[in-house]
Design an enzyme around this catalytic site. Sequence first.
Site, PDB file in Angstrom:
ATOM      1  N   TYR A  63     -44.599  23.475 -72.807  1.00 50.34           N
ATOM      2  CA  TYR A  63     -44.024  24.413 -71.831  1.00 50.34           C
ATOM      3  C   TYR A  63     -45.119  25.401 -71.473  1.00 50.34           C
ATOM      4  O   TYR A  63     -45.846  25.888 -72.355  1.00 50.34           O
ATOM      5  CB  TYR A  63     -42.837  25.160 -72.462  1.00 50.34           C
ATOM      6  CG  TYR A  63     -42.311  26.287 -71.593  1.00 50.34           C
ATOM      7  CD1 TYR A  63     -41.260  26.081 -70.714  1.00 50.34           C
ATOM      8  CD2 TYR A  63     -42.893  27.564 -71.644  1.00 50.34           C
ATOM      9  CE1 TYR A  63     -40.796  27.105 -69.901  1.00 50.34           C
ATOM     10  CE2 TYR A  63     -42.439  28.588 -70.835  1.00 50.34           C
ATOM     11  CZ  TYR A  63     -41.388  28.347 -69.969  1.00 50.34           C
ATOM     12  OH  TYR A  63     -40.926  29.365 -69.170  1.00 50.34           O
TER      13      TYR A  63
ATOM     14  N   GLU B   8     -43.378  28.290 -63.475  1.00 49.73           N
ATOM     15  CA  GLU B   8     -42.928  27.660 -64.717  1.00 49.73           C
ATOM     16  C   GLU B   8     -43.171  26.160 -64.641  1.00 49.73           C
ATOM     17  O   GLU B   8     -42.773  25.521 -63.666  1.00 49.73           O
ATOM     18  CB  GLU B   8     -41.431  27.935 -64.935  1.00 49.73           C
ATOM     19  CG  GLU B   8     -40.956  27.465 -66.293  1.00 49.73           C
ATOM     20  CD  GLU B   8     -39.470  27.752 -66.493  1.00 49.73           C
ATOM     21  OE1 GLU B   8     -38.641  27.241 -65.713  1.00 49.73           O
ATOM     22  OE2 GLU B   8     -39.142  28.499 -67.442  1.00 49.73           O
TER      23      GLU B   8
END
Length: 390
Positions: free
Chosen positions: A109, A198
Amino acid sequence: MNIHEYQAKQIFAKYGVPTPKGIMVESVPAAVKAAEELGGPVWVVKAQIHAGGRGLGGGVKLAKSLEEVRALSEEILGMTLVTHQTDAAGKLVQKLYIEDGADIKAEYYLSVVLDRKLEMPSIVASTEGGMNIEDVAENTPEKIIKVPVDPAIGFQGFHGRELAFGLGITDKAEQKNIINFAKKLFKVYTENDAEMIEINPLIRNGNGEFLALDGKMGFDNSALGRHPDIEAMRDLSEEDADEVEAAKYGLSYVALDGEIGCMVNGAGLAMGTMDTINHMGGTPANFLDVGGSANAETVAKGFEIILRNPNVKAIFVNIFGGIVRCDRIANGIIEATKLTDVNVPVIVRLDGTNAPEASEILKKANIANLIVGDDLADGAAKAVAAAKGN
Ligand code: GDP
Ligand code: MN
């Protein structure tokens, strides 16, 4: 403002941030043609909507043949996708992204967000890629690393090393790749006035290269004037139609699920008004900030938009007259009730310059359904009572 995944990836590509190759399409034949062009042998068919969680909702699927690309495109295009980030009604899928299947050796991530406490952007990363990051933060906070980057010095080698070590990347070539990736991504963030980027998941392939498999970007609306290319990426079909219309009139409108419509000037007063309504036992149906433009036309437009919501049982107008005098606002409200058909009680509380005169004007107008509130508490209490039919 938010953009689609495929658009975020277009921006990434401009900065040399690696992504799988892909093509955006709006029909099934175009999807098959795109897959042919990409070559395969494995493709991913991805719904393009402004919400995450598409994978779990059935909006991201792997295809191993052109026939499968066709079948999955038929299935996903035109479906109403419900994910944990959409509302219960879901979002209609009007665009697909056909992408080369990636060779996934590890998932991570990676995001760049504004850390309000530190007052600077921060790179947030985790080895728990592909998972819901809020859950990771809740259950295993030690698996999240944060690398704040002071924009005055920019992204430096030590930031990159902190990130690579934090993610447990030990291979020298892989370290170099992830550092380069993050450096370019940080440039994407600052040069485009992004609010957040993101990537979940960021993947490492068999060659030790890192690729953005997903991409989400949000921008600071106040900076869009500097980025016409990004503003052109706006997809109005992804935004709330009432909010878009309100914005045209200089109104900020957000729909909520209560029964008292609120019309105020200033975001702070909006918050205070909603709290007071709650305190008095009511629930706000929306947030509508008329800003500095409390004239007959904008107030009428505001009434019209508020009244589209069938749950609205009363409207509370709570405006502070500073530069705009209260007597002029009062006349604007009276004018507005003539411009649009208001079929619920309207409670008006005006304070500030010429407030007593305004109160007189409203009372003299003698409009059925128009109630004057003496102060915030009185106005809110009257609005709550009116919404309950008292
Ligand atoms: P989201 O669910 O809206 O966040 O959409 P993502 O773009 O993250 O896709 C969902 C999931 O699909 C990812 O977490 C991956 O596990 C999987 N996925 C996406 N692209 C590929 C790919 O190229 N190959 C494989 N095997 N899986 C993929
Ligand atoms: Mn994702």
